[in-house]
Write a protein that holds these residues in place. Structure first.
Motif, PDB file in Angstrom:
ATOM      1  N   PRO A 446       0.813  -1.169   0.096  1.00 32.16           N
ATOM      2  CA  PRO A 446       0.447   0.204  -0.082  1.00 32.16           C
ATOM      3  C   PRO A 446       1.011   1.135   0.058  1.00 32.16           C
ATOM      4  CG  PRO A 446      -0.161  -0.751   1.936  1.00 32.16           C
ATOM      5  CD  PRO A 446       0.432  -2.080   0.957  1.00 32.16           C
ATOM      6  N   ASP A 447       1.519   1.322   0.516  1.00 33.70           N
ATOM      7  CA  ASP A 447       2.546   2.797   0.417  1.00 33.70           C
ATOM      8  C   ASP A 447       4.015   2.512  -0.783  1.00 33.70           C
ATOM      9  OD1 ASP A 447       4.893   0.431  -0.243  1.00 33.70           O
ATOM     10  OD2 ASP A 447       5.768   0.999   1.595  1.00 33.70           O
ATOM     11  N   LYS A 448       2.921   1.820  -2.514  1.00 39.33           N
ATOM     12  CA  LYS A 448       4.192   2.186  -3.449  1.00 39.33           C
ATOM     13  C   LYS A 448       2.652   2.602  -4.075  1.00 39.33           C
ATOM     14  CE  LYS A 448       7.594  -1.336  -3.446  1.00 39.33           C
ATOM     15  NZ  LYS A 448       8.306  -2.420  -3.619  1.00 39.33           N
ATOM     16  N   MET A 449       3.551   3.047  -5.236  1.00 42.09           N
ATOM     17  CA  MET A 449       2.320   3.231  -6.750  1.00 42.09           C
ATOM     18  C   MET A 449       1.163   2.161  -7.158  1.00 42.09           C
ATOM     19  SD  MET A 449       4.179   5.970  -8.989  1.00 42.09           S
ATOM     20  CE  MET A 449       3.086   5.886 -10.343  1.00 42.09           C
ATOM     21  N   ASN A 450       0.186   2.390  -7.035  1.00 34.77           N
ATOM     22  CA  ASN A 450      -0.732   1.282  -6.648  1.00 34.77           C
ATOM     23  C   ASN A 450      -0.529   1.008  -8.703  1.00 34.77           C
ATOM     24  OD1 ASN A 450      -2.414  -0.296  -5.903  1.00 34.77           O
ATOM     25  ND2 ASN A 450      -4.563   0.751  -7.205  1.00 34.77           N
TER      26      ASN A 450
END
Length: 633
Positions: A446-450
């Motif tokens: 969830p902490d990266k570009m989706n």
């Protein structure tokens, strides 16, 4: 009788060189070009203790006319410059050298101090040694090269001067003509039966770096290794006074190969910026040349509403307004055709003209035929992506493991385990049958570009898939860093699509989890996975690349679409047998960046083809098209 040398200039450097050469040669001294150059001189040395404010135009004019070779030496702040050796009528003159040095060295910091006697002597001895080589008939080190001497360390380095085709002194551009635009396709045997190239990249290894990459004089002045991306990535910097620095990338499984492909990508970009192989000579209105010219309305324009927007920097096309035209060649009709120069080369980015044009259809190849084929593939790739996006086509999902291609399988697995992204592939092939793949990377964290989207097109669908995945992998880290820095700005784009102005904005917007719903026409998960064999018919493989090209041209002929080629090659690329082209297929959708610049007016295929392919029951209406910015990377 000793050979005659003329030394022009004053100062200590000229004194030192003159004093040493007097022992072996007859030396004639002049302070400037106000006197005639001695016709009997075998060589002229133009020497200064500082870079002359007027440059070397006087020397070029006088010595080219006198047909005498000459060599320069001067001090430029904390550096000594020796060369190039300029021979009459031979490209790579002093102006080429200065253009290359100034363009490549824009960030070079120098100190403004007077050189010491030892520093001047060091430069003088280089000049003396070069003079002796020339007069002995040996090849001088400064033929197409110049020495740059670091006066603090006395380190001397030799740098290649790539002749500049736009040079005001030695450039020899021929006038653009319909005759020169003619294309006669020639046989191009492939390097192997499963290849789609007619020249191995290994053949270029010894030339690409030597001719084009140099931190002080190169067409490319820096190389950057990407040691963190999932695959081997290399970038090279293309400096330009016109458009600023631009990094072009190469992506493969080998840093050595990626470096070469980065240079090739940069050469393609360099040739596409402005005409470097011919001089534009036709300036006329469309109405005066319409019988043998491309109708600009066929390539996609802006709507009346777009043109009427405040601060919109483009003007509606006026068929009575004179514009620059350049000759291209129709491979379908087999005749030359005029193309607006603004469509044949990149737009400036500062407005003007009737549309903004980018790299659509630009390609570089080891032959003209190879370049044309890959230009067509790029047009097909971008058209397929935009067709899919605007019409929200529920294209088939592909099983990447169904290819039995170990390399593709390992690529998918590496992106999952190393980068944290699941790869989804979709078949977005349009009615032309050119295999086109949409690749979508979905983050497992969830902490990266989706989501990140890219595309590839190739006659071999597996190569198309790999190309799309390489595009994703090569930009992951750059996009993630930018995403974290400006996330609040990208959130604003959800509600205001016209904030999507730059190329990266399109990808960044879909890094937001909130934007995922806009891709549900792909991600609904209801459609079964299809194998590559089910989706792509195996075609007979030709041993000659030109046969593949002819088959492809015939496809567009049957579809009533023209294939127009503008040769963008310059002497800079042709010296190594590299050809650059711009392919236009009027009617196909051009990729645009900046939501306000989408070009759909006059392109009815986006409304018509979905029904022809069975995705829609009837023609679409303009109001049914996807209103959101596309996610193309």
């Amino acid at each position: 009788m000793n050979a005659i040398i003329s030394i022009i200039g004053d100062g200590l450097l000229a004194e030192f060189v003159c004093g040493k050469l007097l022992d072996s040669y007859q030396v004639i001294r002049q302070t400037d070009f106000t006197k005639d150059v001695p016709i009997a001189a075998k060589l002229v040395l133009v020497l200064h203790d500082d870079w002359p404010s007027s440059g070397y135009i006087e020397a070029e004019e006088a010595l080219q006319q006198a047909r005498i070779p000459w060599l320069r030496g001067f001090i430029s702040r904390d550096e000594g410059i020796v060369g190039p050796l300029v021979r009459p009528g031979v490209p790579s003159c002093s102006q080429c050298a200065d253009n290359r040095r100034f363009t490549a060295s824009t960030e070079y910091i120098q100190r403004a101090v007077s050189p010491s006697l030892s520093e001047l002597w060091h430069v003088a001895y280089l000049l003396i040694a070069e003079t002796q080589r020339v007069l002995r008939g040996s090849r001088a080190h400064t033929e197409e090269h110049m020495y740059i001497v670091n006066l603090k360390t006395l380190n001397s380095s030799l740098h290649f001067i790539l002749p500049d085709p736009l040079c005001s002194v030695c450039g020899r551009l021929s006038d653009d003509s319909s005759e020169a635009a003619n294309i006669s396709l020639k046989p191009r045997p492939k390097i192997s039966i499963d290849s789609y190239r007619c020249r191995p990249i290994d053949d270029l290894k010894q030339h690409l770096v030597k001719d084009y990459l140099d931190s002080r004089t190169g067409l490319f002045n820096a190389k950057m290794l990407d040691l963190e991306s999932p695959f081997a990535g290399v970038g090279v910097n293309l400096p330009s006074f016109l458009v600023g620095d631009e990094i072009t990338g190469g992506r493969s499984f080998s840093y050595a190969e990626s470096e070469l492909t980065a240079i090739l990508e940069g050469l393609e970009r360099h040739c596409g910026i402005t005409p470097r192989g011919k001089r534009t000579v036709i300036y006329d209105s469309y109405n005066h040349v319409a019988d043998h010219a491309l109708d600009p309305s066929m390539v996609g324009l802006y709507s009346k509403e777009q043109y009427s927007q405040p601060d919109f920097t483009y003007e509606p096309f006026d068929p009575d307004l004179p514009i620059d035209w350049i000759w291209g060649y129709s491979l379908v009709r087999k005749c030359p055709i005029l193309v607006p120069e603004s469509l044949a080369y990149y737009s400036s980015g500062f407005g003007g003209g009737f549309v903004q044009e980018g790299s659509n259809g630009c390609a570089l190849g080891g032959s003209l035929e190879e370049a044309v084929l890959y230009g067509i593939l790029e047009v097909a790739e971008r058209d397929s992506f935009l067709m899919t996006w605007y019409a929200q086509l529920p294209i088939p999902r592909l099983d990447p493991y169904s290819t039995n291609d170990q390399e593709l399988r390992l690529m998918v697995e590496r992106l999952h385990t190393v980068a944290g992204y699941d790869i989804h592939l979709f078949n977005m092939t349009m009615e032309n049958g050119i295999p086109s793949i949409w690749a979508l990377a979905k983050s497992v964290s969830p902490d990266k570009m989706n989501l990140i989207c890219a595309a590839g097109a190739h006659l071999d669908p597996v190569r198309a898939a790999k190309g799309a995945i390489h595009e994703l992998a090569g930009r992951l880290l750059f996009l993630q860093e930018k995403f974290e820095t400006d996330k609040d700005h990208f959130l604003q784009m959800l509600d205001d699509p016209f904030l999507v102005c730059q190329m990266e904005d399109h990808a960044m917007l879909y890094g937001l989890p909130q934007a995922e719903e806009r891709l549900q026409f792909l991600l609904d998960g209801q459609r079964p996975l299809r194998t590559f064999d089910e989706e792509f018919k195996r075609k007979a493989s030709h041993a000659d690349l030109t046969d593949d090209l002819k088959d492809t041209i015939e496809i567009f002929r049957r579809l009533n679409l023209d294939v127009i080629v503008v040769d963008q090659s310059s002497l800079e690329t042709l010296r190594n047998g590299l050809h650059c082209v711009k392919v236009l297929i009027p009617g196909m959708l051009p990729m645009t960046f900046g939501h306000h610049l989408q070009r759909l007016t006059g392109l009815d295929r986006v409304l018509r083809v979905p029904a022809e392919l069975g995705y829609a029951k009837e023609l679409l209406m303009a109001g049914q098209l996807n209103p959101y910015p596309h996610p193309f990377l």
